[in-house]
Design a protein around this motif. Sequence first.
Motif, PDB file in Angstrom:
ATOM      1  N   LEU A 176       7.374  -4.627   1.278  1.00 39.51           N
ATOM      2  CA  LEU A 176       6.866  -3.287   0.980  1.00 39.51           C
ATOM      3  C   LEU A 176       5.710  -3.304  -0.026  1.00 39.51           C
ATOM      4  CD1 LEU A 176       7.797  -0.479   1.899  1.00 39.51           C
ATOM      5  CD2 LEU A 176       9.147  -0.327  -0.193  1.00 39.51           C
ATOM      6  N   CYS A 177       5.905  -4.023  -1.136  1.00 42.59           N
ATOM      7  CA  CYS A 177       4.927  -3.950  -2.232  1.00 42.59           C
ATOM      8  C   CYS A 177       4.068  -5.204  -2.363  1.00 42.59           C
ATOM      9  CB  CYS A 177       5.642  -3.719  -3.566  1.00 42.59           C
ATOM     10  SG  CYS A 177       6.561  -2.200  -3.570  1.00 42.59           S
ATOM     11  N   GLY A 178       4.655  -6.399  -2.130  1.00 43.84           N
ATOM     12  CA  GLY A 178       3.876  -7.635  -2.228  1.00 43.84           C
ATOM     13  C   GLY A 178       2.840  -7.668  -1.114  1.00 43.84           C
ATOM     14  N   SER A 179       3.308  -7.478   0.131  1.00 47.82           N
ATOM     15  CA  SER A 179       2.405  -7.466   1.281  1.00 47.82           C
ATOM     16  C   SER A 179       1.772  -6.100   1.491  1.00 47.82           C
ATOM     17  CB  SER A 179       3.173  -7.845   2.554  1.00 47.82           C
ATOM     18  OG  SER A 179       3.706  -9.137   2.441  1.00 47.82           O
ATOM     19  N   GLY A 180       2.342  -5.053   0.888  1.00 42.95           N
ATOM     20  CA  GLY A 180       1.883  -3.675   1.105  1.00 42.95           C
ATOM     21  C   GLY A 180       0.373  -3.490   1.010  1.00 42.95           C
ATOM     22  N   PRO A 181      -0.286  -4.050  -0.036  1.00 47.34           N
ATOM     23  CA  PRO A 181      -1.748  -3.877  -0.097  1.00 47.34           C
ATOM     24  C   PRO A 181      -2.443  -4.469   1.137  1.00 47.34           C
ATOM     25  CG  PRO A 181      -0.902  -4.610  -2.212  1.00 47.34           C
ATOM     26  CD  PRO A 181       0.250  -4.686  -1.253  1.00 47.34           C
ATOM     27  N   GLY A 182      -1.893  -5.543   1.681  1.00 46.13           N
ATOM     28  CA  GLY A 182      -2.472  -6.133   2.898  1.00 46.13           C
ATOM     29  C   GLY A 182      -2.334  -5.187   4.083  1.00 46.13           C
ATOM     30  N   PHE A 183      -1.186  -4.514   4.185  1.00 41.64           N
ATOM     31  CA  PHE A 183      -0.977  -3.589   5.310  1.00 41.64           C
ATOM     32  C   PHE A 183      -1.889  -2.365   5.174  1.00 41.64           C
ATOM     33  CE2 PHE A 183       3.641  -5.239   5.175  1.00 41.64           C
ATOM     34  CZ  PHE A 183       3.259  -6.374   5.871  1.00 41.64           C
ATOM     35  N   LEU A 184      -1.963  -1.834   3.968  1.00 44.65           N
ATOM     36  CA  LEU A 184      -2.837  -0.660   3.784  1.00 44.65           C
ATOM     37  C   LEU A 184      -4.293  -1.037   4.067  1.00 44.65           C
ATOM     38  CD1 LEU A 184      -1.192   0.915   0.605  1.00 44.65           C
ATOM     39  CD2 LEU A 184      -1.115   1.807   2.941  1.00 44.65           C
ATOM     40  N   CYS A 185      -4.668  -2.256   3.663  1.00 41.07           N
ATOM     41  CA  CYS A 185      -6.053  -2.694   3.925  1.00 41.07           C
ATOM     42  C   CYS A 185      -6.304  -2.883   5.414  1.00 41.07           C
ATOM     43  CB  CYS A 185      -6.363  -3.981   3.155  1.00 41.07           C
ATOM     44  SG  CYS A 185      -6.705  -3.638   1.424  1.00 41.07           S
ATOM     45  N   TYR A 186      -5.279  -3.283   6.134  1.00 40.57           N
ATOM     46  CA  TYR A 186      -5.453  -3.453   7.591  1.00 40.57           C
ATOM     47  C   TYR A 186      -5.747  -2.087   8.227  1.00 40.57           C
ATOM     48  CZ  TYR A 186      -4.727  -5.486  12.227  1.00 40.57           C
ATOM     49  OH  TYR A 186      -4.901  -5.933  13.517  1.00 40.57           O
ATOM     50  N   ILE A 187      -5.038  -1.054   7.750  1.00 39.81           N
ATOM     51  CA  ILE A 187      -5.304   0.297   8.265  1.00 39.81           C
ATOM     52  C   ILE A 187      -6.716   0.746   7.853  1.00 39.81           C
ATOM     53  CG2 ILE A 187      -4.591   2.740   8.079  1.00 39.81           C
ATOM     54  CD1 ILE A 187      -1.677   1.618   7.884  1.00 39.81           C
ATOM     55  N   GLU A 189      -9.221  -1.235   7.301  1.00 41.67           N
ATOM     56  CA  GLU A 189     -10.153  -2.004   8.154  1.00 41.67           C
ATOM     57  C   GLU A 189     -10.364  -1.273   9.473  1.00 41.67           C
ATOM     58  OE1 GLU A 189      -8.081  -6.100   7.460  1.00 41.67           O
ATOM     59  OE2 GLU A 189      -9.377  -6.319   9.213  1.00 41.67           O
ATOM     60  N   ALA A 190      -9.251  -0.791  10.061  1.00 42.79           N
ATOM     61  CA  ALA A 190      -9.340  -0.086  11.350  1.00 42.79           C
ATOM     62  C   ALA A 190     -10.159   1.198  11.177  1.00 42.79           C
ATOM     63  CB  ALA A 190      -7.939   0.229  11.863  1.00 42.79           C
ATOM     64  N   MET A 191      -9.964   1.896  10.051  1.00 42.79           N
ATOM     65  CA  MET A 191     -10.735   3.126   9.817  1.00 42.79           C
ATOM     66  C   MET A 191     -12.208   2.803   9.604  1.00 42.79           C
ATOM     67  SD  MET A 191      -8.009   5.360   7.547  1.00 42.79           S
ATOM     68  CE  MET A 191      -8.833   6.946   7.562  1.00 42.79           C
ATOM     69  N   GLU A 192     -12.455   1.652   8.938  1.00 43.07           N
ATOM     70  CA  GLU A 192     -13.849   1.231   8.714  1.00 43.07           C
ATOM     71  C   GLU A 192     -14.525   0.906  10.051  1.00 43.07           C
ATOM     72  OE1 GLU A 192     -14.141  -1.342   4.990  1.00 43.07           O
ATOM     73  OE2 GLU A 192     -15.490  -2.370   6.376  1.00 43.07           O
ATOM     74  N   ASP A 193     -13.797   0.217  10.914  1.00 44.28           N
ATOM     75  CA  ASP A 193     -14.353  -0.098  12.242  1.00 44.28           C
ATOM     76  C   ASP A 193     -14.668   1.190  13.008  1.00 44.28           C
ATOM     77  OD1 ASP A 193     -14.034  -2.768  11.687  1.00 44.28           O
ATOM     78  OD2 ASP A 193     -12.257  -3.045  12.959  1.00 44.28           O
ATOM     79  N   ALA A 194     -13.723   2.132  12.934  1.00 41.18           N
ATOM     80  CA  ALA A 194     -13.939   3.403  13.653  1.00 41.18           C
ATOM     81  C   ALA A 194     -15.133   4.150  13.051  1.00 41.18           C
ATOM     82  CB  ALA A 194     -12.672   4.256  13.583  1.00 41.18           C
ATOM     83  N   ARG A 206     -17.028   2.347   3.455  1.00 45.18           N
ATOM     84  CA  ARG A 206     -16.138   1.807   2.407  1.00 45.18           C
ATOM     85  C   ARG A 206     -16.044   2.766   1.220  1.00 45.18           C
ATOM     86  NH1 ARG A 206     -16.884  -4.331   2.068  1.00 45.18           N
ATOM     87  NH2 ARG A 206     -16.502  -3.875   4.257  1.00 45.18           N
ATOM     88  N   ARG A 207     -17.204   3.279   0.797  1.00 48.70           N
ATOM     89  CA  ARG A 207     -17.169   4.229  -0.338  1.00 48.70           C
ATOM     90  C   ARG A 207     -16.315   5.437  -0.012  1.00 48.70           C
ATOM     91  NH1 ARG A 207     -22.741   6.294  -1.726  1.00 48.70           N
ATOM     92  NH2 ARG A 207     -21.606   7.781  -3.006  1.00 48.70           N
ATOM     93  N   LEU A 208     -16.500   5.961   1.193  1.00 47.12           N
ATOM     94  CA  LEU A 208     -15.753   7.157   1.589  1.00 47.12           C
ATOM     95  C   LEU A 208     -14.258   6.864   1.685  1.00 47.12           C
ATOM     96  CD1 LEU A 208     -18.246   8.334   4.373  1.00 47.12           C
ATOM     97  CD2 LEU A 208     -17.788   9.528   2.214  1.00 47.12           C
ATOM     98  N   LEU A 209     -13.922   5.710   2.254  1.00 52.01           N
ATOM     99  CA  LEU A 209     -12.506   5.416   2.510  1.00 52.01           C
ATOM    100  C   LEU A 209     -11.759   5.012   1.243  1.00 52.01           C
ATOM    101  CD1 LEU A 209     -12.875   3.612   5.946  1.00 52.01           C
ATOM    102  CD2 LEU A 209     -11.717   5.803   5.507  1.00 52.01           C
ATOM    103  N   VAL A 210     -12.401   4.216   0.399  1.00 50.55           N
ATOM    104  CA  VAL A 210     -11.712   3.778  -0.832  1.00 50.55           C
ATOM    105  C   VAL A 210     -11.390   4.996  -1.695  1.00 50.55           C
ATOM    106  CG1 VAL A 210     -11.989   2.500  -2.996  1.00 50.55           C
ATOM    107  CG2 VAL A 210     -12.574   1.415  -0.832  1.00 50.55           C
ATOM    108  N   GLN A 211     -12.352   5.923  -1.798  1.00 49.43           N
ATOM    109  CA  GLN A 211     -12.072   7.115  -2.614  1.00 49.43           C
ATOM    110  C   GLN A 211     -11.034   8.008  -1.944  1.00 49.43           C
ATOM    111  OE1 GLN A 211     -12.566   7.620  -5.701  1.00 49.43           O
ATOM    112  NE2 GLN A 211     -11.613   9.657  -5.655  1.00 49.43           N
ATOM    113  N   THR A 212     -11.040   8.037  -0.616  1.00 47.04           N
ATOM    114  CA  THR A 212     -10.026   8.833   0.092  1.00 47.04           C
ATOM    115  C   THR A 212      -8.634   8.265  -0.182  1.00 47.04           C
ATOM    116  OG1 THR A 212     -11.624   9.467   1.781  1.00 47.04           O
ATOM    117  CG2 THR A 212      -9.296   9.655   2.382  1.00 47.04           C
ATOM    118  N   LEU A 213      -8.527   6.935  -0.173  1.00 47.10           N
ATOM    119  CA  LEU A 213      -7.225   6.288  -0.449  1.00 47.10           C
ATOM    120  C   LEU A 213      -6.799   6.529  -1.898  1.00 47.10           C
ATOM    121  CD1 LEU A 213      -5.033   4.218   0.626  1.00 47.10           C
ATOM    122  CD2 LEU A 213      -6.394   2.477  -0.513  1.00 47.10           C
TER     123      LEU A 213
END
Length: 277
Positions: A176-187, A189-194, A206-213
């Motif tokens: 949940l928490c150790g790998s969690g940042p990797g999972f959120l980043c994968y999502i 990444e998908a939003m960045e691709d889109a 990236r600027r838009l998404l990081v601040q949104t997160l």
Amino acid sequence: MAEAGLMARGIFIIGAGSMAEAFIRGVTARGAMAPERVAVVNRRRPERIAELSARYGVREAASWAEMSAAGLVVVAVKPGDVGDALAQAAPFLTGQPVLSFAAGVPISYMQEKIGRRSPVVRTMPNIPVAVQAGVTAVAFDEQIRPQDREDVLFLLRQLGEVVELPETRMDAVTALCGSGPGFLCYILEAMEDAAADMGFTRDEARRLLVQTLAGTAEVLRAWGISPAELRARVTSPNGTTHAGVTAMEQAGLKHVVAAALTAAARRAEELGRTYRG
Ligand SMILES: NC(=O)C1=CN([C@@H]2O[C@H](COP(=O)(O)OP(=O)(O)OC[C@H]3O[C@@H](n4cnc5c(N)ncnc54)[C@H](OP(=O)(O)O)[C@@H]3O)[C@@H](O)[C@H]2O)C=CC1
Ligand SMILES: O=C(O)[C@@H]1CCC=N1
């Protein structure tokens, strides 16, 4: 005269890598621990200790024997190196807590390596501890003295939130928490691709998404509401969020996320078995 406590006796750190640096930065940043009370040893790269000294004012340990006087020993080596590091440390332990950051390495294995000379504290931090915004899950073994336990929790809180759990929950919290940042980043990444497909540059996306997160996390914390409630607040009837979430539901996103967490927890358990002999 009472024996000096953990905080006065200082910290001895084995390993000078990324986790050691995150820990040092956290505990020295706001003065929780004076840097000159932190001694570090490393295996092969002396330049890493020089870097940590220059950046934070910690010092290279004169020898492993210096560990005897320390109030806390921190093991910041890769899981596969924990056994050797603890075997080397064992003769110098004098009952002070030994804290490990190693993913998957059980307390019982560490106790065996040190001949039960000290209480062991097993932790699972996540990467945001590097900027003092992490979560660290912590499991204490029963031998820990109450004051040492309080001091260890105080030091770990310098890295962000601390959650105390029984050791049996460590595999799940690793997912949940150790790998969690990797999972959120994968999502992300998908939003960045889109976003790139929609014509944004990578930098803009990236600027838009990081601040949104970051903003979403901030509002969840500030308002104390659940993700489901916040989602409901941004979802207008038949509006854009509704359209997007419906597409996510149809694609089975919740099942995909559940499968990811289950796979990660199972892998943590498998890795842990390596150390159970
Ligand atoms: N980074 C992360 O996001 C997270 C890491 N962790 C855990 O933190 C631990 C450390 O990871 P990390 O900091 O990334 O690893 P690094 O590879 O950055 O650092 C490990 C350090 O340990 C040193 N080392 C290895 N064996 C010994 C030894 N016997 N005596 C002295 N020093 C030794 C290495 O020295 P040298 O390079 O000179 O050989 C190296 O400097 C791991 O167990 C990991 O599971 C947990 C959660 C998150
Ligand atoms: O991926 C891993 O195995 C480690 C444990 C938690 C974060 N990184």
